[in-house]
Design an enzyme around this catalytic site. Structure first.
Site, PDB file in Angstrom:
ATOM      1  N   GLY A  10      63.051  49.683  36.168  1.00 22.68           N
ATOM      2  CA  GLY A  10      64.333  49.148  35.702  1.00 22.68           C
ATOM      3  C   GLY A  10      65.495  49.936  36.281  1.00 22.68           C
ATOM      4  N   SER A  12      67.516  48.961  38.563  1.00 17.53           N
ATOM      5  CA  SER A  12      68.535  48.099  39.157  1.00 17.53           C
ATOM      6  C   SER A  12      69.869  48.127  38.408  1.00 17.53           C
ATOM      7  CB  SER A  12      68.016  46.654  39.233  1.00 17.53           C
ATOM      8  OG  SER A  12      67.395  46.290  38.030  1.00 17.53           O
ATOM      9  N   ARG A  13      69.794  48.341  37.096  1.00 16.50           N
ATOM     10  CA  ARG A  13      71.024  48.234  36.303  1.00 16.50           C
ATOM     11  C   ARG A  13      71.052  49.320  35.228  1.00 16.50           C
ATOM     12  NH1 ARG A  13      70.881  43.739  33.077  1.00 16.50           N
ATOM     13  NH2 ARG A  13      68.740  43.165  33.587  1.00 16.50           N
ATOM     14  N   ASP A  61      57.079  43.348  37.690  1.00 15.53           N
ATOM     15  CA  ASP A  61      57.189  43.190  36.244  1.00 15.53           C
ATOM     16  C   ASP A  61      56.245  44.224  35.627  1.00 15.53           C
ATOM     17  OD1 ASP A  61      56.821  42.479  33.576  1.00 15.53           O
ATOM     18  OD2 ASP A  61      56.897  40.322  33.976  1.00 15.53           O
ATOM     19  N   VAL A  62      56.802  45.183  34.922  1.00 18.45           N
ATOM     20  CA  VAL A  62      55.966  46.285  34.428  1.00 18.45           C
ATOM     21  C   VAL A  62      54.922  45.830  33.412  1.00 18.45           C
ATOM     22  CG1 VAL A  62      57.639  48.133  34.866  1.00 18.45           C
ATOM     23  CG2 VAL A  62      57.614  46.988  32.625  1.00 18.45           C
ATOM     24  N   ASN A  88      61.673  53.698  32.398  1.00 11.86           N
ATOM     25  CA  ASN A  88      62.975  53.326  31.825  1.00 11.86           C
ATOM     26  C   ASN A  88      63.066  51.841  31.492  1.00 11.86           C
ATOM     27  OD1 ASN A  88      66.097  53.412  31.547  1.00 11.86           O
ATOM     28  ND2 ASN A  88      65.722  51.955  33.218  1.00 11.86           N
ATOM     29  N   SER A 148      64.511  55.792  22.442  1.00  2.00           N
ATOM     30  CA  SER A 148      65.728  55.332  21.781  1.00  2.00           C
ATOM     31  C   SER A 148      65.842  56.020  20.427  1.00  2.00           C
ATOM     32  CB  SER A 148      65.649  53.816  21.560  1.00  2.00           C
ATOM     33  OG  SER A 148      66.669  53.378  20.691  1.00  2.00           O
ATOM     34  N   TYR A 161      61.457  46.097  18.188  1.00  2.00           N
ATOM     35  CA  TYR A 161      62.003  47.094  19.128  1.00  2.00           C
ATOM     36  C   TYR A 161      61.763  48.511  18.584  1.00  2.00           C
ATOM     37  CZ  TYR A 161      65.445  49.360  22.235  1.00  2.00           C
ATOM     38  OH  TYR A 161      66.067  50.174  23.167  1.00  2.00           O
TER      39      TYR A 161
HETATM   40  P1  NAP Z   1      69.664  46.847  30.777  1.00  2.00           P
HETATM   41  O1  NAP Z   1      71.046  47.178  31.195  1.00  2.00           O
HETATM   42  O2  NAP Z   1      69.399  45.564  30.076  1.00  2.00           O
HETATM   43  O3  NAP Z   1      68.699  46.967  32.067  1.00  2.00           O
HETATM   44  C1  NAP Z   1      67.332  46.702  31.914  1.00  2.00           C
HETATM   45  C2  NAP Z   1      66.602  47.127  33.162  1.00  2.00           C
HETATM   46  O4  NAP Z   1      65.184  46.929  32.952  1.00  2.00           O
HETATM   47  C3  NAP Z   1      66.969  46.276  34.368  1.00  2.00           C
HETATM   48  O5  NAP Z   1      66.908  47.105  35.508  1.00  2.00           O
HETATM   49  C4  NAP Z   1      65.865  45.223  34.402  1.00  2.00           C
HETATM   50  O6  NAP Z   1      65.602  44.705  35.710  1.00  2.00           O
HETATM   51  C5  NAP Z   1      64.682  46.058  33.953  1.00  2.00           C
HETATM   52  N1  NAP Z   1      63.590  45.253  33.388  1.00  2.00           N
HETATM   53  C6  NAP Z   1      63.629  44.410  32.341  1.00  2.00           C
HETATM   54  N2  NAP Z   1      62.408  43.860  32.136  1.00  2.00           N
HETATM   55  C7  NAP Z   1      61.597  44.367  33.089  1.00  2.00           C
HETATM   56  C8  NAP Z   1      60.230  44.189  33.424  1.00  2.00           C
HETATM   57  N3  NAP Z   1      59.441  43.339  32.719  1.00  2.00           N
HETATM   58  N4  NAP Z   1      59.715  44.861  34.478  1.00  2.00           N
HETATM   59  C9  NAP Z   1      60.493  45.710  35.198  1.00  2.00           C
HETATM   60  N5  NAP Z   1      61.806  45.929  34.926  1.00  2.00           N
HETATM   61  C10 NAP Z   1      62.342  45.259  33.890  1.00  2.00           C
HETATM   62  O7  NAP Z   1      69.080  47.981  29.784  1.00  2.00           O
HETATM   63  P2  NAP Z   1      69.535  49.501  29.558  1.00  2.00           P
HETATM   64  O8  NAP Z   1      70.492  49.521  28.438  1.00  2.00           O
HETATM   65  O9  NAP Z   1      69.880  50.125  30.850  1.00  2.00           O
HETATM   66  O10 NAP Z   1      68.168  50.092  28.982  1.00  2.00           O
HETATM   67  C11 NAP Z   1      67.265  50.846  29.775  1.00  2.00           C
HETATM   68  C12 NAP Z   1      66.268  51.506  28.837  1.00  2.00           C
HETATM   69  O11 NAP Z   1      66.955  52.348  27.916  1.00  2.00           O
HETATM   70  C13 NAP Z   1      65.467  50.522  27.984  1.00  2.00           C
HETATM   71  O12 NAP Z   1      64.142  50.997  27.836  1.00  2.00           O
HETATM   72  C14 NAP Z   1      66.188  50.560  26.656  1.00  2.00           C
HETATM   73  O13 NAP Z   1      65.332  50.201  25.593  1.00  2.00           O
HETATM   74  C15 NAP Z   1      66.609  52.002  26.595  1.00  2.00           C
HETATM   75  N6  NAP Z   1      67.725  52.294  25.711  1.00  2.00           N
HETATM   76  C16 NAP Z   1      68.932  51.678  25.875  1.00  2.00           C
HETATM   77  C17 NAP Z   1      69.976  52.016  25.019  1.00  2.00           C
HETATM   78  C18 NAP Z   1      71.354  51.425  25.140  1.00  2.00           C
HETATM   79  O14 NAP Z   1      72.162  51.648  24.234  1.00  2.00           O
HETATM   80  N7  NAP Z   1      71.672  50.696  26.194  1.00  2.00           N
HETATM   81  C19 NAP Z   1      69.766  52.942  24.001  1.00  2.00           C
HETATM   82  C20 NAP Z   1      68.528  53.534  23.858  1.00  2.00           C
HETATM   83  C21 NAP Z   1      67.514  53.203  24.734  1.00  2.00           C
HETATM   84  P3  NAP Z   1      66.476  43.442  36.321  1.00  2.00           P
HETATM   85  O15 NAP Z   1      67.795  44.013  36.716  1.00  2.00           O
HETATM   86  O16 NAP Z   1      65.665  42.964  37.469  1.00  2.00           O
HETATM   87  O17 NAP Z   1      66.598  42.436  35.206  1.00  2.00           O
END
Ligand code: NAP
Length: 258
Positions: A10, A12-13, A61-62, A88, A148, A161
């Site tokens: 993940g 990419s973003r 896709d993980v 991630n 998280s 979640y």
């Molecule tokens: P995000 O902006 O929605 O980005 C999600 C990333 O995961 C993207 O790169 C996406 O790829 C990739 N992804 C989704 N499904 C996938 C799959 N099946 N196989 C491979 N890659 C996949 O999320 P984020 O906020 O950066 O979150 C990243 C991590 O941090 C997650 O595990 C989330 O639970 C955790 N987290 C986030 C927060 C928060 O507040 N944002 C807080 C605590 C923990 P594409 O770009 O190709 O869609």
């Protein structure tokens, strides 16, 4: 810089991009995994190169075994070795639903992407890391799991979640224990509320909670680079006598206050 090569699922973003960029700033070659958003992965790779690093993008896709193995094949054949795996990639429920009415579909989706995928990816990466030579610190590899605050915080409208993130925390302890004799260190990084696409839909709610109510002692949103800096510290072997450790990167959310 000790870890020279890394794979960020993940990447990419959002947080994954923040991690990839910090690793690049430390001169690392980074495998940037994405699920479907190739354009975002290409943007991250361009930013990685601009920041002084190098790398590649790899679609997988993980939650799919064949994809995970193909991704590892790509990384090992291009980089020669893998010093750091960052689990991630993760998703939130498409629709938040109460514990008493939520369905199995969301549960299965989150379990597959957020827990089963990282578990078997780590298993297969570790089997390959065990075969590679020790680096200058006597290590064969490092693994970081991005969990998280939901590991210990009840949100009854997204229990799936919370449960899978709690599982990922346990997974960190299990692999830390199992892989210690192999010279592979395993860590959990536990983010608080971070500004990404995942939280964009609840921005107003968290603006209020963070900026006005002070739900975090540090009254600001977390940024992807906050998590990136923590992963970079692991990559640079700042914690050589720690494994299975949890790093809270949450603005102090985990503190109990009176
Ligand atoms: P995000 O902006 O929605 O980005 C999600 C990333 O995961 C993207 O790169 C996406 O790829 C990739 N992804 C989704 N499904 C996938 C799959 N099946 N196989 C491979 N890659 C996949 O999320 P984020 O906020 O950066 O979150 C990243 C991590 O941090 C997650 O595990 C989330 O639970 C955790 N987290 C986030 C927060 C928060 O507040 N944002 C807080 C605590 C923990 P594409 O770009 O190709 O869609």
């Amino acid at each position: 810089m000790e870890a020279r090569t890394a794979l960020v699922t993940g990447g990419s973003r959002g947080i994954g991009r923040g991690i990839a960029l910090e690793l690049a700033r430390a001169g690392c070659r980074v495998g940037i995994n994405y699920a479907g958003n190739e354009a975002a992965a290409r943007d991250t790779l361009a930013a990685v190169k601009e920041a002084g690093g190098d790398g590649l993008i790899v679609q997988a896709d993980v939650s799919v075994a064949a994809d995970r193995n193909r991704m590892l094949d790509t990384v090992f054949s291009e980089f020669g070795r893998l010093d750091l795996l960052v689990n991630n990639a993760g998703v939130a429920p498409n629709v938040r639903a109460d514990l008493l009415t939520c369905g199995e579909e969301s549960f299965d989706r989150l379990f597959a992407i957020n827990l089963k995928g990282p578990f078997f990816l780590t298993q297969q990466a570790a089997l390959r890391m065990r075969e590679q030579a020790q680096d200058g610190h006597g290590l064969r590899g490092r693994v970081v799991n991005i969990t998280s605050i939901s590991v210990y915080t009840s949100s009854v409208n997204r229990g799936d979640y919370c449960m899978v993130k709690a599982g990922l925390a346990m997974m960190t302890k299990l692999f830390a224990d199992r892989l210690a004799d192999d010279g592979i260190l395993v860590y959990e990084i536990r983010p608080g509320v971070i500004a990404t696409d995942m939280t964009a839909g609840v921005k107003e709610k968290y603006d209020h909670l963070i900026l006005e109510k002070g739900i975090t002692p540090l009254r600001r949103w977390g940024r992807p680079e906050d998590i990136g800096l923590a992963v970079r510290a692991v990559a640079e072997d700042r914690f050589p006598f720690s494994t299975g450790e949890v790093f809270n990167v949450d603005g102090g959310f985990h503190l109990h206050r009176l």
